[in-house]
Design an enzyme around this catalytic site. Structure first.
Site, short mmCIF file in Angstrom:
data_model
loop_
_atom_site.label_atom_id
_atom_site.label_comp_id
_atom_site.label_asym_id
_atom_site.label_seq_id
_atom_site.Cartn_x
_atom_site.Cartn_y
_atom_site.Cartn_z
N ASP A 76 0.88 -1.07 0.14
CA ASP A 76 -0.04 -0.02 0.08
C ASP A 76 0.69 1.29 0.08
O ASP A 76 1.60 1.81 0.93
CB ASP A 76 -0.77 0.00 1.35
CG ASP A 76 -1.53 1.31 1.55
OD1 ASP A 76 -1.35 2.19 0.87
OD2 ASP A 76 -2.62 1.33 2.53
N LYS B 227 -4.05 12.04 -3.04
CA LYS B 227 -2.53 12.48 -2.06
C LYS B 227 -1.41 12.73 -2.86
O LYS B 227 -0.47 13.38 -2.14
CB LYS B 227 -2.32 11.03 -1.19
CG LYS B 227 -3.54 10.37 -0.12
CD LYS B 227 -3.27 9.31 0.60
CE LYS B 227 -4.25 8.79 1.20
NZ LYS B 227 -5.00 9.49 2.08
N1 7TS Z 1 -3.79 3.31 2.74
C1 7TS Z 1 -3.09 4.43 3.66
C2 7TS Z 1 -1.68 3.85 4.02
C3 7TS Z 1 -3.73 5.65 3.68
O1 7TS Z 1 -3.25 6.51 4.41
C4 7TS Z 1 -4.87 5.61 3.00
C5 7TS Z 1 -5.75 7.02 3.26
C6 7TS Z 1 -5.63 4.44 2.66
C7 7TS Z 1 -4.94 3.55 2.33
C8 7TS Z 1 -6.90 4.91 1.84
O2 7TS Z 1 -6.87 5.54 0.62
P1 7TS Z 1 -8.16 6.13 -0.04
O3 7TS Z 1 -7.52 7.05 -1.18
O4 7TS Z 1 -8.53 4.84 -1.03
O5 7TS Z 1 -9.00 6.71 0.88
N2 7TS Z 1 -5.49 7.74 4.42
C9 7TS Z 1 -6.10 8.91 4.89
C10 7TS Z 1 -5.71 9.55 6.31
O6 7TS Z 1 -4.64 9.40 6.73
N3 7TS Z 1 -6.55 10.37 6.47
O7 7TS Z 1 -7.59 10.12 5.69
C11 7TS Z 1 -7.26 9.23 4.69
#
Ligand code: 7TS
Length: 412
Positions: free
Chosen positions: A206, A232
């Protein structure tokens, strides 16, 4: 205040000027945005690319013979190639567009669910985001497989010897993050992958928190799967990437059925399209896919290593400064740490700290950061988290420091 120019080759004021959202007041104070691990802000080139797509080439892709459809298809496929190059994947069809990290992990976990048998084992780490835990639990539950967890030490580092002990011939997949969103720990991905490969076990990484701050070479890491989210890394929401080695993507069954992912459909049976289309059912987030390419160009123009160096210098400055606050407790002090500062201040609830900081125009995250098992490991319900991006400044950290002193005054 330490001047930015002492620490970085980047002109941070010039970079800040490219982010329109940063130039506003929140509660009558200039916005200081420290919630970048949740989602980063977007530069004007990204915002313009979204508008430009809808103003010039908007059309459905891979199916029209007409001019606009071809232009949109070309732009989408060029972006896929850009991402292949950025990750140094061997083949373009190893790059799958998804909705984001969560979607990418679900795609892989769903595939493995169908390959699992009772008693098989899945290894995850103790510092995972829920999105790298729950999809594996869903898969394991259905097949009677078992989840094993790599523990971490008090500095928030995974314990390698414990990981080695967990690997065995029943292990079917290992999944862990490259960088923890709640702790900032940078995990030794290459070594961990090599260890799993001794047992011929594939590894899913991830990379949600790594791609904005690290140059990743999936071939050098020898990752079997690697994923991240566009939002991000200065790109739009609703789009992300799953890299998978061809041999594994061929082995996994499709995730969703529908248009685009088929070769031939009849009521007697359906055959699936070649990679990457096998995993891209339906009309995708076309503009998102194209503009993710723009965001990747953006970070490469600045230089990912330059971004990381600036953020690292900010983190060191912040740790020194915030460390002088009485009762400041850093959660996550790994030797190898990215620019995420998760902390608690004695006697003050994270939510109260976050609310007061917001009144001062300072955006931080509070709570469990979708990593409840990580919080449980440290016997805490949550933290305050400040996470940095290329546009953050030392002045903003000074304001965070002053803000926290104010929080202490109000609640102590
Ligand atoms: N894995 C990690 C390490 C993350 O930081 C996040 C989102 C996800 C998976 C999921 O990502 P998404 O784009 O599919 O939602 N992290 C965060 C956070 O730290 N605060 O809000 C979302």
């Amino acid at each position: 205040m330490i001047s930015d120019s002492k620490h970085t080759v980047l002109d941070i004021e010039k970079i800040r000027a490219e982010f329109p959202i940063l130039h506003q007041e929140v509660n009558k104070r200039p916005l200081a945005y420290f919630d970048n691990a949740a989602s980063s802000q977007k530069p004007q080139v990204v915002i313009d690319a979204i508008s430009n797509y809808y103003s010039t080439i908007n059309s459905n892709i891979h199916r029209g013979v007409h001019h606009l459809s071809q232009l949109a298809t070309d732009a989408y496929e060029q972006s896929r190639e850009k991402i292949r190059k950025h990750l140094n994947a061997e083949k373009k069809h190893e790059i799958i567009f998804t909705k984001g990290t969560t979607d990418s992990i679900n795609l892989v976990a769903n595939g493995f669910r169908q390959l699992l048998q009772e008693g098989d084992e899945i290894i995850v780490s103790a510092m995972e985001h829920h999105s790298n835990i729950v999809p594996w639990q869903l898969a394991a539950k259905e097949k009677g497989a078992i989840i094993r967890v790599i523990p971490m030490n008090d500095n928030a580092e995974l314990i390698f010897e414990e990981y080695q002990k967990l690997l065995n011939e029943k292990t079917k997949i290992v999944a862990f993050n490259h960088i923890s969103n709640a702790l900032g720990t940078i995990n030794p991905v290459k070594e961990m992958i090599a260890e799993a490969h001794k047992y011929n076990v594939p590894v899913m990484v991830d990379g949600a928190q790594a791609i904005p701050h690290t140059l990743v070479d999936v071939q050098d890491l020898d990752a079997d799967f690697y994923c991240f989210s566009s939002h991000k890394v200065y790109g739009p929401t609703g789009i992300g990437i799953l890299y998978g080695k061809e041999e594994w993507l061929e082995k996994l069954p499709p995730y969703q059925g529908g248009g685009e992912m088929i070769k031939e459909v009849s009521f007697e049976g359906t055959t699936y399209a070649e990679l990457p289309h096998k995993f891209e059912a339906g009309t995708p987030h076309i503009e998102g896919g194209i503009v993710l390419g723009t965001a990747i160009d953006y970070i490469n123009t600045i230089g990912v290593e330059n971004i990381a160096a600036h953020e690292h210098a900010l983190m060191e400055y912040a740790l020194e400064k915030l460390g002088t606050i009485e009762g400041f407790n850093l959660i996550g002090s790994a030797k190898n740490k990215a620019a995420v500062i998760s902390f608690l201040i004695d006697g003050i609830h994270p939510y109260d700290a976050g609310t007061i900081l917001d009144k001062l125009g300072i955006a931080v995250r509070t709570g469990h950061h979708c990593a409840q098992p990580t919080m449980s490991r440290f016997n805490i319900p949550g933290t305050v988290r400040a996470s940095f991006a290329v546009y953050n400044t030392y002045e903003e950290i000074d304001r965070l420091h002053e803000g926290l002193l104010k929080v202490k005054q109000m609640f102590a």
